[in-house]
Write an enzyme that holds these catalytic residues in place. Sequence first.
Site, PDB file in Angstrom:
ATOM      1  N   HIS A 110       0.829  -1.211   0.000  1.00 50.38           N
ATOM      2  CA  HIS A 110       0.000   0.000   0.000  1.00 50.38           C
ATOM      3  C   HIS A 110       0.862   1.260   0.000  1.00 50.38           C
ATOM      4  CE1 HIS A 110      -3.543   2.487   1.405  1.00 50.38           C
ATOM      5  NE2 HIS A 110      -2.522   3.247   1.784  1.00 50.38           N
ATOM      6  N   GLU A 111       1.798   1.306   0.929  1.00 46.77           N
ATOM      7  CA  GLU A 111       2.588   2.525   1.070  1.00 46.77           C
ATOM      8  C   GLU A 111       3.480   2.771  -0.141  1.00 46.77           C
ATOM      9  OE1 GLU A 111       1.563   4.367   3.127  1.00 46.77           O
ATOM     10  OE2 GLU A 111       0.709   3.155   4.711  1.00 46.77           O
TER      11      GLU A 111
ATOM     12  N   HIS B 148       1.875   4.288  -3.122  1.00 52.97           N
ATOM     13  CA  HIS B 148       1.758   5.751  -3.122  1.00 52.97           C
ATOM     14  C   HIS B 148       2.898   6.365  -3.936  1.00 52.97           C
ATOM     15  CE1 HIS B 148      -1.672   6.533  -0.614  1.00 52.97           C
ATOM     16  NE2 HIS B 148      -1.199   5.811   0.380  1.00 52.97           N
TER      17      HIS B 148
ATOM     18  N   GLU C 160      -5.869   7.058  -2.417  1.00 52.07           N
ATOM     19  CA  GLU C 160      -5.897   6.045  -1.362  1.00 52.07           C
ATOM     20  C   GLU C 160      -6.340   4.691  -1.895  1.00 52.07           C
ATOM     21  OE1 GLU C 160      -5.227   5.566   1.999  1.00 52.07           O
ATOM     22  OE2 GLU C 160      -3.915   7.172   1.360  1.00 52.07           O
TER      23      GLU C 160
ATOM     24  N   HIS D 212      -9.571   9.015   3.240  1.00 48.10           N
ATOM     25  CA  HIS D 212      -9.523   7.610   3.645  1.00 48.10           C
ATOM     26  C   HIS D 212     -10.862   6.951   3.431  1.00 48.10           C
ATOM     27  CE1 HIS D 212      -6.740   9.913   6.351  1.00 48.10           C
ATOM     28  NE2 HIS D 212      -5.917   9.136   5.664  1.00 48.10           N
TER      29      HIS D 212
END
Length: 755
Positions: free
Chosen positions: A366-367, A370, A390, A454
């Site tokens: 996920h990170e 980004h 997101e 989010h």
Amino acid sequence: MPLRHRALVRRRRATALALTAVGSLLALSAPDVAAAAPADPGPTQITATPRAGAAQPSLTPARRTALIKSARSAAAGTARHIGLGAKEKLVVKDVIKDADGTLHTRYERTYAGLPVLGGDLVVHDKSGRTTVTRANAARLQVPSLSPKITAAGAAAKALTVSKNADVKGSETEQTPRLVVWAGSGKPVLAWETVVEGVQEDGTPSELQIVSDAATGKQLQAAEQVHTGSGTGQYAGEVPLGSTLSGSTYQLVDPDRAGQKTYDLNQGTSGTGTLFTDDNDVWGDGQPSNRQTAGVDVAFGAAATWDYFKDNYGRNGIRNDGVAAYSRAHYGNNYVNAFWQDSCFCMTYGDGSGNTHPLTALDVAAHEMSHGVTAATAGLVYSGESGGLNEATSDIFAAAVEFSENLPADPADYLVGEKIDINGDGTPLRYMDKPSKDGDSRDNWSPTLGGIDVHYSSGPANHFFYLLSEGSGAKTVNGVDYDSPTYDGLPVTGIGVQNAAAIWYRALTTYMTSTTDYAGARTATLSATADLFGAYSPTYLAVADAWAATNVGNRVALGVNLAPTADQISGVNQTVNLQLDAYTTNTGASLTYEASGLPDGLSISPNGLISGTPTALGTSDVTITVTDSTGATASDTFTWQIAYVYANATRVDIPDNGAAVESPVTITGRDGNASATTTVYVNIVHTYRGDLTVDLVGPNGTVYSLLNRTGGSADNVDQTFTVDASTQPLNGTWTLRVQDRASIDVGYIARWQLTP
């Protein structure tokens, strides 16, 4: 974006743009929207193979550099070709090349030397045809380049915003930068200020504040810190890439550009110390062994690198072959993880009691995703684009999990289920029904852009789950799902691999910094057409999945025939009119029929009407298209055959300069022109409000067609009617065009006269 307890998030102000639970996962509570009806699971999952020509083969760093260099050298010509103003310049960000040779070049823009935020665009070049995807279609012009608010004033305001967002130790990173803001609405001169500090939960903060340079009004506040063999605590026993240095092994991955994994030793700055070992056997699965977190971190970085490379040919997060580094054991009891573009690195806390590290595979993927978003579409982290940012990280987190499908962490559509931040065994997010977390939205609504990103990610996550697995009750890898649809109709899944491939192509090829949900639908449909064909079963599934989250409509089944505008053609002049029809019936062929065509015209099997009309007159033409299953559609329009005179020679229009002319000459006609003479004008120009357009008759009479009307819209593509009954038919008729304001330019592409 950062991972955070829900309780912490609810204490934060909305302006903080908090990044929560597994890569910006949580946000402020939001009102429920209308309940969605559970949908029947529908038919068996669709299987399809992406079209080979749309693949994007891996580029070596040297080849990518060469493509970027070529695009830079051609940037000025490209800017003119796509109609940018004289003060605008293109700055190449990236180039992607499809297997069939199609180039997709992503640009940032400058205006009078100033960076343009929200001015990004993608130029697609395929077989000599150029199309453009823009973040903002508004005309790029500001009345003054002199700010009324000083840099010091902008910095002071930014510090206030940061402190109100509960960022501690706030200080400006550098002197505010003068920019042009085109992120939304009319472009304005603005100040961009980056304020550094520490968020409430200990996550570093790099808060970007954009304010109007004339009024001081805040235009954007966006957080730039995105949160969200060995044996790991979550990954279990997995292979690791390490390097032998002397007699000591280091967590430096030689197969992935030397990706490094560091132990911060509970520090909050620097890189700490490189993980080392004497026998290349790392960790034991227990948090008390400091290497255990390092195993999960290094494996997550490797798995994410491999996923993007193996599936899309992407060579690292920026596609430049450069490795990011990772830092484990950040701070004390730090319940979060985050990505920073500024250091090009991933950082992980150890969680509550320093025993629950946030190092699960979906957190890592996920990170780091980004970083992929930042290097491609650059989706702004606010409004609907922030929700899509997101969701993109959630989507690729799921895709990486399915790609690895670890025995210790089976793939699922749950986010953060392993790290148990909430302390109750529940995931942070549910992709099949996002509202199960109590705050996320299942479906789009007009208020979606006003909630925390989010939670506004919910509809895109829901779309991805539906597209992957379909609607209704089912069990995947031991997890039960029951996904509803907004319209109560079933959705058939296409599989997680194809769904992720569509999202990746949409992100890297068609999305821009300001893409919203409607734009995401358009981008994914374009990507699906590239990969699987327009109106294929896969294409229809994409449209269905968006409709099931209240974004757009489903595509009508059967034959679809695009309406044809009424036609005017010249007698004894060649006609070529291609009809636009398609069928959703797989493999079905189309048959075209036409009645009422003017004499001299006929229709071909593929729907091309061509020939040379031989007689004056007007007729009603009916087109009927039938596919081989018997499905049919019809359309009727009028076709006038008249004396038509045209000039298709390009004439450039100088910026704020002298008038230019394009003539047509008529001979062999008797009498005067009609009281309903029509003039069709096609001018390519980036600001039609700059233009005056006149028709000048053979005897010098001037008929005003356009007098600086239409505002900031692009181009003139319009038919005008004038009473030219005092004009003799024979002689030279002239279209006269003048640009009466600075900045924008264009050209006369074509005009025609029906006197």
